[in-house]
Write a protein that holds these residues in place. Structure first.
Motif, PDB file in Angstrom:
ATOM      1  N   SER A 250       0.825  -1.197   0.000  1.00 17.83           N
ATOM      2  CA  SER A 250       0.000   0.000   0.000  1.00 17.83           C
ATOM      3  C   SER A 250       0.864   1.254   0.000  1.00 17.83           C
ATOM      4  O   SER A 250       0.359   2.360  -0.065  1.00 17.83           O
ATOM      5  N   GLY A 251       2.201   1.068   0.085  1.00 21.11           N
ATOM      6  CA  GLY A 251       3.091   2.231   0.069  1.00 21.11           C
ATOM      7  C   GLY A 251       2.915   3.137   1.258  1.00 21.11           C
ATOM      8  O   GLY A 251       3.085   4.344   1.166  1.00 21.11           O
ATOM      9  N   SER A 252       2.564   2.561   2.415  1.00 21.55           N
ATOM     10  CA  SER A 252       2.354   3.423   3.574  1.00 21.55           C
ATOM     11  C   SER A 252       3.642   3.661   4.344  1.00 21.55           C
ATOM     12  O   SER A 252       3.644   4.292   5.390  1.00 21.55           O
ATOM     13  N   THR A 255       5.948   3.671   8.836  1.00 25.02           N
ATOM     14  CA  THR A 255       5.350   4.328   9.993  1.00 25.02           C
ATOM     15  C   THR A 255       4.102   3.567  10.411  1.00 25.02           C
ATOM     16  O   THR A 255       3.518   2.842   9.624  1.00 25.02           O
ATOM     17  N   ILE A 264       4.446  10.407   9.340  1.00 22.83           N
ATOM     18  CA  ILE A 264       3.507   9.601   8.563  1.00 22.83           C
ATOM     19  C   ILE A 264       3.299  10.230   7.195  1.00 22.83           C
ATOM     20  O   ILE A 264       3.417   9.574   6.163  1.00 22.83           O
ATOM     21  N   ALA A 265       2.996  11.551   7.198  1.00 24.11           N
ATOM     22  CA  ALA A 265       2.716  12.248   5.941  1.00 24.11           C
ATOM     23  C   ALA A 265       3.912  12.114   5.002  1.00 24.11           C
ATOM     24  O   ALA A 265       3.771  11.801   3.826  1.00 24.11           O
ATOM     25  N   ARG A 268       4.488   8.727   3.290  1.00 24.05           N
ATOM     26  CA  ARG A 268       3.528   8.318   2.270  1.00 24.05           C
ATOM     27  C   ARG A 268       3.611   9.127   0.985  1.00 24.05           C
ATOM     28  O   ARG A 268       3.062   8.734  -0.036  1.00 24.05           O
ATOM     29  N   VAL A 269       4.264  10.308   1.067  1.00 26.61           N
ATOM     30  CA  VAL A 269       4.296  11.199  -0.087  1.00 26.61           C
ATOM     31  C   VAL A 269       4.951  10.521  -1.293  1.00 26.61           C
ATOM     32  O   VAL A 269       4.466  10.629  -2.418  1.00 26.61           O
ATOM     33  N   TRP A 271       5.223   7.396  -2.429  1.00 28.92           N
ATOM     34  CA  TRP A 271       4.376   6.471  -3.170  1.00 28.92           C
ATOM     35  C   TRP A 271       3.234   7.212  -3.877  1.00 28.92           C
ATOM     36  O   TRP A 271       2.885   6.891  -5.017  1.00 28.92           O
ATOM     37  N   LEU A 272       2.656   8.193  -3.184  1.00 29.74           N
ATOM     38  CA  LEU A 272       1.554   8.947  -3.790  1.00 29.74           C
ATOM     39  C   LEU A 272       2.043   9.720  -5.010  1.00 29.74           C
ATOM     40  O   LEU A 272       1.317   9.874  -5.986  1.00 29.74           O
ATOM     41  N   THR A 273       3.286  10.218  -4.957  1.00 32.39           N
ATOM     42  CA  THR A 273       3.845  10.945  -6.097  1.00 32.39           C
ATOM     43  C   THR A 273       3.980  10.012  -7.304  1.00 32.39           C
ATOM     44  O   THR A 273       3.641  10.377  -8.429  1.00 32.39           O
ATOM     45  N   ASN A 275       2.230   7.382  -7.805  1.00 36.01           N
ATOM     46  CA  ASN A 275       0.874   7.131  -8.259  1.00 36.01           C
ATOM     47  C   ASN A 275       0.336   8.294  -9.095  1.00 36.01           C
ATOM     48  O   ASN A 275      -0.371   8.100 -10.079  1.00 36.01           O
ATOM     49  N   LEU A 276       0.717   9.516  -8.703  1.00 33.51           N
ATOM     50  CA  LEU A 276       0.276  10.702  -9.435  1.00 33.51           C
ATOM     51  C   LEU A 276       0.830  10.664 -10.860  1.00 33.51           C
ATOM     52  O   LEU A 276       0.117  10.931 -11.833  1.00 33.51           O
TER      53      LEU A 276
ATOM     54  N   MET B 309      -5.954   9.001  -6.608  1.00 32.67           N
ATOM     55  CA  MET B 309      -5.156   9.486  -5.476  1.00 32.67           C
ATOM     56  C   MET B 309      -5.886   9.253  -4.163  1.00 32.67           C
ATOM     57  O   MET B 309      -5.284   8.883  -3.157  1.00 32.67           O
ATOM     58  N   THR B 315      -6.040   3.704   1.136  1.00 34.43           N
ATOM     59  CA  THR B 315      -5.518   2.352   1.354  1.00 34.43           C
ATOM     60  C   THR B 315      -4.292   2.373   2.264  1.00 34.43           C
ATOM     61  O   THR B 315      -4.076   1.469   3.065  1.00 34.43           O
ATOM     62  N   GLN B 316      -3.484   3.408   2.136  1.00 33.41           N
ATOM     63  CA  GLN B 316      -2.327   3.536   3.036  1.00 33.41           C
ATOM     64  C   GLN B 316      -2.794   3.573   4.486  1.00 33.41           C
ATOM     65  O   GLN B 316      -2.293   2.841   5.341  1.00 33.41           O
ATOM     66  N   THR B 319      -4.286   0.024   5.597  1.00 33.59           N
ATOM     67  CA  THR B 319      -3.341  -1.050   5.948  1.00 33.59           C
ATOM     68  C   THR B 319      -2.792  -0.854   7.350  1.00 33.59           C
ATOM     69  O   THR B 319      -2.698  -1.804   8.121  1.00 33.59           O
ATOM     70  N   VAL B 345      -3.082  13.923   8.547  1.00 36.97           N
ATOM     71  CA  VAL B 345      -2.191  13.446   7.495  1.00 36.97           C
ATOM     72  C   VAL B 345      -2.865  13.616   6.136  1.00 36.97           C
ATOM     73  O   VAL B 345      -2.247  14.082   5.172  1.00 36.97           O
ATOM     74  N   ASN B 349      -1.154  15.880   3.196  1.00 35.72           N
ATOM     75  CA  ASN B 349      -0.829  15.357   1.870  1.00 35.72           C
ATOM     76  C   ASN B 349      -1.823  15.837   0.819  1.00 35.72           C
ATOM     77  O   ASN B 349      -1.453  16.050  -0.335  1.00 35.72           O
ATOM     78  N   PHE B 353      -0.566  17.626  -2.643  1.00 37.70           N
ATOM     79  CA  PHE B 353      -0.881  17.134  -3.986  1.00 37.70           C
ATOM     80  C   PHE B 353      -1.881  18.044  -4.704  1.00 37.70           C
ATOM     81  O   PHE B 353      -1.906  18.085  -5.929  1.00 37.70           O
ATOM     82  N   MET B 356       0.409  20.377  -6.476  1.00 37.85           N
ATOM     83  CA  MET B 356       1.070  19.727  -7.617  1.00 37.85           C
ATOM     84  C   MET B 356       0.099  19.508  -8.780  1.00 37.85           C
ATOM     85  O   MET B 356       0.366  19.891  -9.921  1.00 37.85           O
TER      86      MET B 356
END
Lengths: 431, 431
Positions: A250-252, A255, A264-265, A268-269, A271-273, A275-276, B309, B315-316, B319, B345, B349, B353, B356
């Motif tokens: 899940s790319g968390s 943490t 935490i933030a 996770r950034v 993986w979200l990037t 994904n973006l 997103m 999902t992060q 989990t 969080v 995030n 995003f 961005m």
């Protein structure tokens, strides 16, 4: 009164197992935590720290004096002491080490010379090793006499040659069945799995799993016995690994529920990037067909379905393959069979859902849209099955951990293929 | 020649651990598997079956005569025998049981009376129990004398009262340190964790994990000692659990790389159908805004980004929360703090995003679309964080396993909210 309440709490805590005290510290809020620690401070039990979630451990450790910590650490087995110390910052670590008894310090420092996540870091230094010519009786007498240097609990007696190389292991229960006159060397099990101190902890866990071990000897590069790893540490690693796998998926990041918000933030950034970026790739594919969508808006309504079903079907394959790779059930010998199987599963389920989606789309928007979405669905689900198996196998072959990057690659493929197949077929057939 | 080759293979196999032979059977294709089994047939080692993947086990078991199987099973510890037999079909099970020695049959059948996945099914029946008044010396003599009834390996001596209720446990290593005259009852550890035979195996695993146990006594409803569970079985369960969690997340069902194509396809259809329903729900939301999309096709190009997103960010959170619930790190005491944290969080995030995505959309399609997508992004990521924490907590509270259903609920919410926020804001602001 205040003091009397504290005494009452202290009395209650004294009856608890260290693991339960650690749980309690984890559950309460930070003000209550401070009070709890004050109550626990006199004669603090270092084991509580071992059981504490690593994210919380640091903030708890900060509340103690180095001298108090050293006293608590000195009571621990080497492996637990190292586990505790390795996570601390340089300064605190040095202060604790300086306050440790000489012998403990030497052992802890020696363990710290091995890389993180290796057998050398995990091993317990106290163990029972006896020469080959000893008898069962002499070994038992030795254990009775040398109470102080022994580990708290142990499960195997290790038999060593004069160069201290491991000859074999004898489980305590097997030794106990024999008369005192039997030579210990005659009891060694067929083959003992020695663990090089440099072995990665995941490999160690796999060995324990594979052969259902309870303890195993750790040896240095010359094959000399230097420590022992017991199954309780391995259980901990298997848990950690499972958690890691789930987090990687899940790319968390690294943490958990006890980490700070900023940590935490930040974790996770990344993986979200990624994904973006892949989401924009999918957008680029859609933008190729802007003209088509303008003419048939129904395409915009239905297109997420194709992509989402492909992504889900592919992830199903992916989890199974990644897990089979991790447990060594999947190897180059049976990889091709598994890929073929997943291709056929993709085709089967693709056909099933093509019919379902096709019929609904047909009723909603007309027959030709139904045919287009059905074809796109089959294409995307076959691709999903194929890539769900091939991507982790490929990553594994080039030495990348398949758990961490597979999902990004996979959903990029299923999004791009899904949108392209659906919109491409639509503009070819419907316009 | 053929026969000589076989002898050579047999000689090689004799040197291997049962776990490695099982691995070999898993890796080869089905023709080679048949040959391998023929070679292994004389005096077949039942342990190989214990180590074999359950999906393959059945087809291997079919190749043996019930008498051969019974002989192999009789050599196993009760827990392994039960594990093997419980998965077989009624007929094979009955045939094997009929061919077992009376005593083994009684024990196996008794274990089978307990529900699947409970301590009663897992427990080993042979154990060492001694009365309170025995000394260390008498216990050791007893073990030396009674070689036959003992389990292959054991780690604790259990002390029982005259009604056979557990008084305490003494690790072998602690007993060995004491003189022969010490009373065994004086060595019992502070508190022994007895496991009711009806306890679920996940709870058993949690107990072993929590207190770093190596073995634990199993008791019947009257508190009488009836068996023992050792850590090797628990390692197996922890592995199974981790695999289950991962499979539940991706909805790949109870099948693996060794399952048949039809079984795999069938196991996955359920989850994909649910996903299809939620995908159509998202489509329905999009169809509300068909008119808007017709006027501004850029919306169709960008809308998957907002949904995707949100799904990923949610999902992060999911989990982490599901895992914390499983390991009991998360309880009602700290649930609210975790929800608050995840909300913040999501906001952090979401803001990152939003900027961005907003900038890219602005460059690509103009300033107002940039503002719309940025706002939609913040809304969806806050909702994702909130629902990622609240959905598993809610499911857990009503007694549903949060791992299995969370993702469906979550992505439904993030898709619906994502499309609604983005397209809704667009039609309000841009038209």
């Amino acid at each position: 009164l205040r003091a009397r309440e504290r005494d009452a709490v202290r009395a209650l805590l004294d009856d608890l197992h260290a693991a339960d005290i650690a749980d309690l510290i984890e559950q309460v809020d930070s003000a209550e935590r401070d009070e709890l620690i004050e109550i626990l401070r006199p004669g603090f039990d270092g084991e509580v720290l071992s059981y504490l979630n690593p994210d919380l451990r640091e903030s708890v450790v900060e509340r103690f004096e180095p001298r108090e910590l050293a006293a608590a650490v000195a009571e621990l087995d080497t492996d637990d002491a190292v586990d505790l110390i390795e996570d601390l910052d340089e300064e605190t670590r040095a202060q604790i080490l300086a306050n440790l008894p000489d012998e403990d310090r030497a052992l802890v420092q020696e363990n710290l010379t091995y890389d993180e996540n290796t057998a050398g870091r995990m091993m317990q230094r106290d163990l029972v090793a006896v020469p080959e010519f000893w008898t069962v009786g002499k070994t038992i007498d030795h254990i009775r006499a040398a109470t102080d240097d022994l580990p708290e609990d142990f499960y195997d007696i290790f038999v060593v040659d004069p160069l201290h190389r491991v000859v074999g292991a004898v489980p305590l229960s097997r030794m106990l069945r024999q008369r005192r006159t039997v030579r210990i060397a005659d009891l060694v099990t067929d083959e003992v799995d020695t663990i090089p101190a440099t072995m990665d902890q995941e490999e160690v866990a796999n060995l324990f799993r594979q052969y259902a071990l309870v303890s195993a000897p750790v040896v240095d590069s010359a094959g000399r016995l230097i420590g022992v790893i017991t199954v309780d540490d391995v259980v901990h690693i298997i848990d950690e690994e499972a958690e890691e796998d789930l987090r990687k998926f899940s790319g968390s990041g690294d943490t958990g529920v006890f980490s700070g918000i900023a940590d935490i933030a930040r974790a996770r950034v990344g993986w979200l990037t990624v994904n973006l970026a892949t989401a924009f790739l999918a957008s680029a594919v859609i933008s190729l067909f802007e003209g088509t969508i303008e003419q048939i808006v129904a395409l915009a309504v239905l297109m997420p379905i194709v992509a989402s079903m492909g992504g889900n079907a592919g992830t199903q394959t992916l989890t199974v393959v990644v897990r089979a790779l991790a447990t060594h059930e999947l190897s180059s010998a049976n990889a091709l069979r598994v890929v073929g199987k997943e291709l056929l599963v993709g085709l089967t389920n693709g056909a099933i859902f093509a019919v379902m989606v096709g019929v609904i789309a047909l009723i909603w928007f007309g027959p030709m849209i139904g045919v287009v979405i059905a074809c796109a669905m089959i294409i995307n689900m076959v691709v999903a099955g194929l890539c769900g198996a091939l991507i982790p196998l490929g990553l594994d072959r080039v030495g990348v951990d398949p758990a961490v990057a597979s999902v990004v690659f996979l959903t990029t493929v299923t999004d791009v293929v899904g949108f392209f197949a659906f919109l491409g077929l639509a503009s070819a057939i419907l316009l």
